[in-house]
Design an enzyme around this catalytic site. Sequence first.
Site: not given
Length: 888
Positions: A70, A480
């Site tokens: 992404d 993350d």
Amino acid sequence: MRRTRILTAVLALAAGLLAGIPPALAAHSEQVTIAAESYTWKNARIDGGGFVPGIVFNRSEKNLAYARTDIGGAYRWQESTKTWTPLLDSVGWDDWGHTGVVSLASDSVDPNKVYAAVGTYTNSWDPGNGAVLRSADRGASWQKTDLPFKLGGNMPGRGMGERLAVDPNNDSVLYLGAPSGKGLWRSTDSGVTWSQVTNFPNVGNYAQDPSDTSGYANDNQGIVWVTFDESTGTSGSATKTIYVGVADKDNAVYRSTDAGATWTRLADQPTGYLAHKGVLDAENGFLYIAYSDKGGPYDGGKGQLWRYATTTGTWTNISPVAEADTYYGFSGLTVDRQHPGTVMATAYSSWWPDTQIFRSTDSGATWTKAWDYTSYPNRSNRFTMDVSSSPWLTWGANPSPPEQTPKLGWMTEALEIDPFNSARMMYGTGATIYGTENLTNWDSGGQIAIKPMVQGLEETAVNDLASPPSGAPLLSALGDIGGFRHTDLTTVPSMMYTSPNFTTTTSLDFAETNPNTVVRVGNLDSGPHVAFSTDNGANWFAGTDPSGVSGGGTVAAASDGSRFVWSPQGTGVQYTTGFGSSWSASSGIPAGAIVESDRVDAKTFYGFKSGKFYVSTDGGATFTASAATGLPSGDSVRFKALPGTKGDVWLAGGATDGAYGLWHSTDAGATFTKLSNVEQADTVGFGKAATGASYQTLYTSAKIGGVRGIFRSTDEGATWTRVNDDAHQWGWTGAAITGDPRVYGRVYVSTNGRGVIYGDTSDTSGGDGGTDPTDPTDPAPTGACAVTYKITNQWSGGFQADVQLANTGTSAWSGWSLGWSFADGQKITQLWNADYTQSGTAVTAKNVSWNGNVAAGSSVSFGFTGSWTSANTKPSSFKLGDQSCTVS
């Protein structure tokens, strides 16, 4: 857990990502060499670390496969090594959004051709439009066609697809589904030019959150997949039947039977759901569709699987569980091309206790699951998992049943059976690519062996980097997955930082003269936002948050590790002595300031906010605004203090509509001088000095001489060399940079989705700069000296000490060598900021490359840990060469 990924990108943007818009060029500088020497670039291995929303196998050539990410580009599978090769490292600063890949298509007519639809955001966060990249050499090189609209590789719905498709009979024809109401687009010249299919009847209407005002969640997700029925065409002529999925819960699937001339909504189709994937089994005449009530990749509470008979128009609900029993949507969908009656699908949004994978060998009439409950909460798995190649995938967790670690996955929107090998399957998750090579064991009642198939694919967003003078060569702060301590850059670390495990680490620092002391801050849904380590980041313990903290912000460690200054989100700047059991508010500095520490003076800290530089000389208790002017007015700034020299500060940043560049201060920020030969700069860092150099090597991500790149200076910024090249640009590199204090020429570069990149120079002439303290021909320092020897910590059998050596004479030193003897037989176990030898009780500490030059009236510091037995008496005398020093 992966819900934080978009926040990482937003924080990166807020930190200065939009500063990459090209400015009006500043005066051209002649003091730059472009790509003057060869660098070797590699990743500090993490393996994965981000969402893989798409995996694409070529249908006509064995072992040819691609993966899209992404924000981190695209990759090609290397069968010989079972690794992935990055394909979009050539994307430059101005086109950083093209590292987000919303779709990939591999040409089955000419397998050398591959296409990528690129663009990261459809709102204002990405100032550029999307593009279609085309390659005739499997992604080794690319040509680009810019589109008149944006694409969203990191937008909601990015796991649906594929939106880009090549006609399997006439490969000059491609289709692309666009978001934002831009409709369906077609190329008839192999992707060179594109035009909208104006007669396509539906541009979509679904948005994740129509009330969102940011342009992110309220964007129309548009046309989400295109599938050709290859049986309706012949080689060289356009395929007649094409299916298109649209983000519209009432009108999700359309078909053309005349090669795109006209389109109709499929009659009697299910409603109330979004069609995430449409996969055609042309041999049996079935179109399989995975439905979810949401666009994903994080949301989805209900779902169904349906089968459409292409010849009769009959719809059959083949959901493996009743709709009432779903708490997830379906997305991952694949057909075994060797045995087309075999279908698999994923419950992509099943977060707890795990994702689910379903398999049918009778075209969806019956299904089996990857795992079942025996007696709740106990599970029976049809798989084993071996994550020894990426051990951090366990997250260091010890969950209670029915959860397990490692998880089978989450955000499992990519699922593909190898079209040439029924035993091989790969699927993407929010953190990695998993796969198996004995998939058919599933059908005989055995277990399939799942393991990561991700080596070479690096997809972390990097917020901060540190390379201490001793201990691990690299510490990272990542989005993350928190960050890692790399003791070996070529090996995947065993675990990310834990205790606590931040979802995103925003900043970290180590004590310059005591690198075992490390601090990090970050984001966590609930729990502390600050953590400390006393063993160089190997183990951690949580600090205590002051009231009001909502996010990590930035943090700085005193040079000796005795205190810390923290500028968290949600409240003002704070300081503490010790390890953060309590914090006090700093005065004189605004909330949200960026904070750093002086690398020599343990009580000096610095801050920056909105064009003002701030200085504290009392350990962070009070700050005073500097009188320095001309600095960037915004907060897209990063600055660092030079190790070994008090008050030496470098500041990079700015924006194209104001001050932008690189500034240097030698008086602790009282004044700054802007480097005239640097047009733009966004990061600054230091590394080992070159041979013969008296100053540490500087590194920056900058525009110099009209060229964007990674630059190095060995002469305090007087001249610069670009060390990367156009094939190695990695999009946006503006978060952090650092050299290695132990390896000349090595530089660590942050990326926003390609992990930590490090480069090594082919120049073998680098090394220790200044005088060589081991060379007897070097002049010995002369003049008066003073030594302060301080034991900073002591425990049973061990201790830590700091030594400050001051030049109290009238002449500068060019190299120094300090000797002493221990009275009680103490032994040094580790020493930093100097080289040393010990023979019996006698110790000699000598300068390293960057701290050999000591001006009259200045000082240099180093520290060490040691062992003791019966006593730990301080040395009573020190000699600089043959000169005795005063001792305090």
